[in-house]
Scaffold this active site. Structure first.
Site, mmCIF file in Angstrom:
data_model
loop_
_atom_site.group_PDB
_atom_site.id
_atom_site.type_symbol
_atom_site.label_atom_id
_atom_site.label_comp_id
_atom_site.label_asym_id
_atom_site.label_seq_id
_atom_site.Cartn_x
_atom_site.Cartn_y
_atom_site.Cartn_z
ATOM 1 N N GLY A 156 0.849 -1.192 0.000
ATOM 2 C CA GLY A 156 0.000 0.000 0.000
ATOM 3 C C GLY A 156 0.880 1.235 0.000
ATOM 4 O O GLY A 156 2.056 1.171 -0.376
ATOM 5 N N LEU A 157 0.329 2.358 0.442
ATOM 6 C CA LEU A 157 1.119 3.590 0.422
ATOM 7 C C LEU A 157 2.422 3.432 1.187
ATOM 8 O O LEU A 157 3.496 3.782 0.699
ATOM 9 C CB LEU A 157 0.302 4.740 1.020
ATOM 10 C CG LEU A 157 -0.796 5.309 0.145
ATOM 11 C CD1 LEU A 157 -1.485 6.455 0.849
ATOM 12 C CD2 LEU A 157 -0.221 5.783 -1.180
ATOM 13 N N ARG A 189 -14.989 13.583 13.926
ATOM 14 C CA ARG A 189 -15.593 12.290 13.619
ATOM 15 C C ARG A 189 -16.124 11.564 14.842
ATOM 16 O O ARG A 189 -17.231 11.030 14.837
ATOM 17 C CB ARG A 189 -14.542 11.395 12.937
ATOM 18 C CG ARG A 189 -14.194 11.874 11.559
ATOM 19 C CD ARG A 189 -13.096 11.042 10.944
ATOM 20 N NE ARG A 189 -12.852 11.509 9.578
ATOM 21 C CZ ARG A 189 -11.920 11.010 8.774
ATOM 22 N NH1 ARG A 189 -11.126 10.033 9.206
ATOM 23 N NH2 ARG A 189 -11.766 11.466 7.552
ATOM 24 N N HIS A 230 -13.461 2.450 10.727
ATOM 25 C CA HIS A 230 -12.837 3.003 9.548
ATOM 26 C C HIS A 230 -11.321 2.896 9.591
ATOM 27 O O HIS A 230 -10.670 2.663 8.585
ATOM 28 C CB HIS A 230 -13.262 4.476 9.462
ATOM 29 C CG HIS A 230 -12.616 5.236 8.373
ATOM 30 N ND1 HIS A 230 -12.670 4.814 7.064
ATOM 31 C CD2 HIS A 230 -11.906 6.387 8.379
ATOM 32 C CE1 HIS A 230 -12.008 5.692 6.325
ATOM 33 N NE2 HIS A 230 -11.525 6.627 7.080
ATOM 34 N N ARG A 277 -7.613 9.989 14.644
ATOM 35 C CA ARG A 277 -6.891 10.499 13.494
ATOM 36 C C ARG A 277 -7.693 11.585 12.794
ATOM 37 O O ARG A 277 -8.905 11.447 12.631
ATOM 38 C CB ARG A 277 -6.597 9.361 12.507
ATOM 39 C CG ARG A 277 -5.872 9.838 11.259
ATOM 40 C CD ARG A 277 -5.525 8.696 10.333
ATOM 41 N NE ARG A 277 -6.679 8.038 9.743
ATOM 42 C CZ ARG A 277 -7.460 8.568 8.819
ATOM 43 N NH1 ARG A 277 -7.251 9.787 8.364
ATOM 44 N NH2 ARG A 277 -8.485 7.880 8.347
ATOM 45 N N LEU A 330 -3.095 9.145 4.703
ATOM 46 C CA LEU A 330 -2.264 9.081 3.501
ATOM 47 C C LEU A 330 -0.935 9.761 3.769
ATOM 48 O O LEU A 330 0.129 9.292 3.371
ATOM 49 C CB LEU A 330 -2.981 9.766 2.334
ATOM 50 C CG LEU A 330 -4.375 9.229 1.998
ATOM 51 C CD1 LEU A 330 -4.950 9.960 0.794
ATOM 52 C CD2 LEU A 330 -4.315 7.747 1.714
#
Lengths: 644, 224, 261
Positions: free
Chosen positions: A42-43, A337, A408, A442, A448
């Protein structure tokens, strides 16, 4: 004694530069004598593998996908933060640092977060040079937006597909190194264990997912970039394959696991529609910029609505409760959130939820459509509205969306020091699979940033410090530790295949998910957590006596893959519960009902819990041992978050 | 292999050959049609025979004829080679259920078939006229030109040939409906301003040329 | 339950599924019945139901690729009732919902078919050819670090937007699967035109297109005949215009590059 977190001395702003000077360097001619294994593409993994190969190391990159480009980083929508201050609106490295520390509810390391903010600016330069097509203004310069309630516009984006574009950038860099022969790529290969030789990580054991072959791979160092463990909850916005096996295997081989209970619940997901539901779909939180969140003001109205006796349009304006606007007049629908999620749950718990399950609240664009027109809304949110319509079969231009929170992201993960090294020498963790930068919560568009910061700009420096102290002699799989690790992996696979019970891996996974969501989800209590612990232990026993698989281990066998991952979730879940039980405070994504302000907000206990909880594995069915890494805040003052 | 052969044996290179030769053959169609329109002149073939005599003996035309043969040759050869390569790329196991008709037009998928029909027509056509004029002694008209007009008249009184020629033109029509604009796409000559015009011209070209050619046998069969 | 249509009745379906033990084995279509399928299920959730049933009966579940289930990772790749990703345009298999089908329907499910995509097992195919094409040149050769400031090169918004459109390809392979020539031109063209449009990509413009096309041919994909099935079935709407750009880039590169090989 707790391992050294290796935070450099000196003023915050100078720590990273000083550290870069102080770390040992590997002689350029010697770099090709070192092999590095990177697990995950992944990243964090692709950027690390490419950057390390560019430096001259020999890299072996592993992914269980058919291509590195499928990693779940690809699904990130909103954007990536960077302290570029291109918008001249007062952003700075310090402000990004400060926002991240505060957003994380003061449970992250100052030094790590500051470094993250520092290198954020380099990430954007790097990605643009790779050809990542970020959104631009008419003048040709990069566009930014404000995201997740930030006071400055520092988020770079590529429509609603920022993660995809960034991952394809890292994937292209990785592909280039594969072509040069500096990276050997292993696709459809799952890591099932890490091999420790004389206390140092020296390789991994893998299973080829097409042929079922178990293989040994040796290297001078191992980097895990294997993502988060949100799928412990069964239903989450994570991809179906996302799992904790690599991190959990490392944990069982000695790497501490930090803050496992810190999970992020995202408020704007499409609600569950039935038992068959396999995963949840996130919709960008940018929707809350223009949508209004509400539920019916009374339980009775909500019930009639759920039964289909009345329609949404029958509910008068005064019978609607715009609860976020009511409770948080200053931030309204744009509260963070965790706050938005918890309030949605409270409404549903009160019996005022909507949708036939009662587990949803409305996100209503009627006012915005009235004010700006449907075209305006479509320009801005068209792809999200289309996605919603595709999944639910409803037209969000005509009736309000139904949303509900979903798991998430996991802030917790393998404990790492400032060098991103775990408690096992030679074993590193980058991206979501480490715990390092987000504290207890977060911020939007920061995942990212962290994945790429770790991979492009941190690990290439810090891993050199370790390798420079490792002799450049070839490492092989000769050592008996490889044979032993392989034998253990084989035994475990065979054990799974031979149970021959009646329940499928998914069945156990769903059962675990229900326990976790109910007792270790958005709101937790000591009593509930104790109950959950017992339930998980019971479920785990059932798993090992009643699992049903078919086929053989010597072929492509997706149920077997799943079973191995569920087995690890069943252990990790218990540790999450332990950690949540231990943390007698509420902070960020961790909300203990016993610890709240009179207004129902999270109440931290800075005196007793300003620490990272790092858990040490001590053996099967034995209690994990808690180690505390105290957090020191020398640059920011701890305050109660308030969004009133 | 040199870079040239490599270029033209690559999948895009082959397509470029198809496009260039295809467009060249389209230009031939125009010349051929303009000349043949003289068949409709009510002079019992005087003008047509003069034109035919010119085409048959002018050295420049005879040189261009070689280019034309090469154009046809490459177009046919590459077309068949591509069709074979593409079939192989699909593999032996086809789909049990395939609804490709829902995502593309029949004629765009049937270029090889349509081209083969045109090729068959072409062979018959060459045998009918070109062969007779070039390799046999044909009677001459009052002006001393070979009486090609008489050959046309004879052929197009034969219902078999009339039907064949009309079928040939229908196949050519569908071949061109896809081929004309497709050639521009292959050569990368697309632009949001001009591509719609190219498509429109392509459709107009295909219909006008094929209708005019098809009108000839019909006209002779029914009205001469 | 909470879907659009609370009155929608569960469906019973007949599935005709391609089963194949491994790459070298012979495959065949096998019939299955699935019952009580909710119209709100996604297509893959319907297959989950089938697989759970099969596993409980001790039979091997149907292998298929999937991951994100939100239409972006490009893993899922089913040929459903004769169409790549099924009948709904602009939709990946994971985003196709059962409300598009009717009670009593028979649904045929096959893997992508192309020589360059061998079957791993059942409905899972090997698309590593795509990776090898990218490795041949689908990148800009910049190392980490030392890059100029991101705002150093202004790029017109229109160009950036077009590059983005091309860059949204998810490499699912629907273009290859639906093309009667099994051509990978749409996939290759999306990457070539993304990087050809951006100024950063100009440095390696010629070698990139030459190498990527050479690799594409080597993998055994067919040649494009401009049929347009690929773009019609592309779940993310990659346009045929990209293929024209690829052709143009290829022609220009071959005509002007210094590469004699």
């Amino acid at each position: 004694m707790f391992p050294d977190s290796k935070i450099p001395e000196g003023p915050l702003a100078e720590k990273w530069d000083k550290h870069k000077f102080n770390v040992k360097l590997v002689n350029p001619a010697n770099k090709r004598k070192y092999d590095i294994i990177v697990v995950g593409t992944g990243l964090a993994g692709a950027s690390a593998a490419a950057s390390l190969a560019e430096l001259g190391y020999n890299v072996k990159a592993f992914t269980y996908h058919d291509s590195p480009r499928r990693a779940h980083s690809i699904a990130a929508q909103g954007g990536i933060n960077a302290a570029k201050n291109y918008q001249n609106d007062g952003d700075s490295v310090y402000r990004l640092f400060y926002d991240t520390i505060k957003g994380g509810d003061y449970r992250a390391r100052e030094a790590n977060v500051y470094r993250l903010a520092q290198v954020s600016v380099n990430i954007i330069d790097q990605c643009v040079a790779q050809g990542v097509p970020f959104a631009r203004e008419y003048g040709g310069l990069l566009a930014n937006r404000s995201f997740g309630g930030a006071q400055v516009s520092r988020t770079f984006y590529a429509r609603g597909q920022t993660g995809q574009q960034l991952l394809l950038g890292a994937y292209s860099a990785l592909s280039r190194q594969v072509a040069y022969g500096k990276v050997k790529l292993y696709t459809r290969t799952e890591m099932l264990d890490v091999v420790i030789v004389d206390g140092q990580a020296r390789g991994i054991i893998t299973r080829n997912l097409i042929t079922g072959e178990i293989e040994q791979h040796a290297a001078h160092a191992v980097v895990l970039a294997t993502g988060g463990y949100g799928n412990v909850f069964y239903l989450s916005t994570n991809a179906k394959y996302s799992n904790a096996t690599a991190a959990w295997r490392a944990h069982k081989k000695g790497a501490y696991f930090a803050n496992p209970c810190f999970t992020q619940i995202h408020p704007t997901c499409i609600p569950v529609s039935g038992d068959y539901q396999s995963k949840l779909t996130l919709m960008s939180e940018s929707l809350r910029n223009d949508g209004r969140v509400w539920v019916p003001a009374s339980k009775e109205t909500a019930e009639r609505l759920r039964k289909g006796e009345i329609r949404v349009s029958d509910i008068r304006e005064e019978d609607r409760d715009y609860f976020l606007e009511r409770k948080y007049p200053a931030f309204g629908n744009l509260v963070p959130r965790d706050v938005a999620s918890r309030n949605a749950k409270m409404m549903c718990d009160e019996g005022r939820g909507v949708g036939s399950s009662g587990l949803a609240v409305f996100l209503d664009f009627a006012d915005t459509i009235k004010r700006n027109g449907a075209d305006w809304v479509s320009q801005k949110y068209g792809n999200l509205f289309d996605m919603y319509a595709k999944i639910t079969g409803e037209n969000p231009y005509e009736q309000p969306m139904r949303i509900y929170p979903a798991v998430h992201y996991t802030m917790g993960g393998l404990w790492v020091d400032y060098n991103l090294q775990t408690t096992v020498p030679g074993l590193y963790a980058t991206g979501e699979c480490n715990f390092s930068d987000h504290g207890a919560n977060r911020l939007g568009a920061s995942a990212l940033m962290q994945g790429l910061a770790d991979g492009y700009f941190v690990i290439p420096y810090t891993i050199g410090d370790y390798l420079a102290q490792t002799p450049p002699k070839p490492v092989t799989t000769e050592h008996p530790a490889f044979k032993q690790a392989e034998a253990e992996v084989r035994a475990r696979v065979q054990q799974l295949m031979s149970i021959n019970g009646t329940r499928t891996p998914d069945d156990f996974h769903k059962a675990l998910g229900h326990i976790m969501w109910e007792y270790c989800g958005m709101a937790r209590t000591a009593e509930g957590l104790q109950h959950a612990k017992a339930e998980i232990q019971k479920l785990r026993r059932e798993f090992w006596s009643d699992l049903k698989l078919a086929g053989t281990e010597a072929e492509m066998n997706q149920a077997l893959e799943k079973a191995g991952r569920v087995a690890d979730f069943l252990e990790l879940g218990e540790l999450m519960v332990d950690d949540a039980y231990n943390r007698n405070e509420s902070c960020g994504g961790h909300f203990r009902e016993e610890y709240q302000t009179p207004e129902g907000e999270a109440l931290r206990d800075d005196e007793n819990f300003t620490y990272v909880a790092a858990w040490e594995y001590t053996g099967d069915n034995r209690a994990s041992v808690l180690h505390k890494e105290d957090l020191h805040f020398e640059n920011v003052k701890l305050t109660q978050r308030s969004y009133k | 292999m040199s870079w040239i052969t490599k270029t033209f044996s690559s999948s895009i290179g082959r397509k470029i050959i198809m496009a260039v030769t295809g467009l060249f053959l389209c230009s031939f169609l125009v010349v051929h049609l303009v000349g043949n329109l003289q068949l409709f002149k009510a002079d019992n073939g005087v003008a047509f025979n003069a034109y035919s005599e010119f085409m048959g003996h002018n050295p420049l035309i005879r040189t261009l004829e070689i280019v034309l043969v090469l154009g046809f040759g490459f177009h046919i050869y590459e077309g068949l080679a591509l069709a074979a390569k593409n079939r192989a790329a699909r593999g032996n196991q086809g789909y049990v259920v395939d609804h490709i008709e829902q995502n593309s037009s029949w004629h765009s998928r049937s270029m090889a078939l349509l081209g083969s029909i045109v090729l068959f027509f072409l062979i018959v056509h060459l045998y009918n006229f070109f062969g007779s004029l070039r390799f046999t002694d044909v009677p001459r008209d009052a002006n001393g030109n070979e009486d090609a007009y008489a050959l046309v008249l004879a052929a197009f009184k034969n219902p078999f040939y009339v039907v064949l020629y009309v079928i040939g033109q229908v196949a050519l029509l569908y071949h061109l409906l896809h081929g004309f604009s497709s050639a521009f796409q292959t050569l990368g000559l697309t632009h949001r301003k001009y591509t719609p015009a190219i498509k429109f011209i392509g459709y107009g070209f295909s219909i006008i040329v094929c209708a005019a050619f098809a009108a000839m046998p019909i006209y002779f069969f029914f009205f001469k | 339950m909470a879907g659009s249509n609370p009155n929608a009745k569960p469906m019973n379906l007949t599935l005709k599924v391609w089963r194949q033990k491994n790459r070298n084995a012979q495959g065949s279509i096998v019939d299955y019945q699935v019952k009580d399928i909710s119209p709100d299920m996604s297509f893959l959730e319907m297959l989950d139901v089938l697989n759970e049933d099969l596993l409980r009966q001790g039979e091997e579940p149907v292998a298929f690729d999937h991951d994100c289930r939100e239409g972006i990772c490009g893993s899922c790749n089913l040929f459903i009732n004769g169409r790549a990703h099924g009948p709904e345009p602009g939709t990946t298999t994971c985003q196709l919902h059962m409300r598009k089908f009717n009670d009593g329907d028979t649904i045929t499910i096959e893997p992508w078919r192309a020589n360059a995509f061998p079957v791993n097992k059942d409905l899972s195919v090997d698309r590593s050819a795509f990776d090898r094409i990218i490795q041949a040149g689908g990148y800009i050769s910049v190392n980490t670090g030392g890059t100029p400031d991101a705002n150093e090169i202004p790029i017109p918004k229109e160009i950036a937007d077009r590059a983005f459109e091309a860059a949204t390809c998810i490499a699912c392979g629907a273009c290859v699967a639906s093309c009667k020539n099994a051509s990978a031109m749409l996939f290759v063209s999306a990457k070539v035109s993304q990087l050809a449009l951006l100024p950063q990509g100009h440095v390696e413009r010629k070698s990139r297109v030459e190498n990527m096309v050479a690799q594409m041919d080597k993998e055994g994909f067919g040649a494009c005949t401009n049929i347009g099935s690929c773009a019609a079935e592309c779940p993310v709407g990659i346009s045929l215009e990209n293929i024209a750009i690829l052709n143009r880039e290829f022609l220009a590169a071959k005509a002007t590059s210094n590469n004699l090989a």
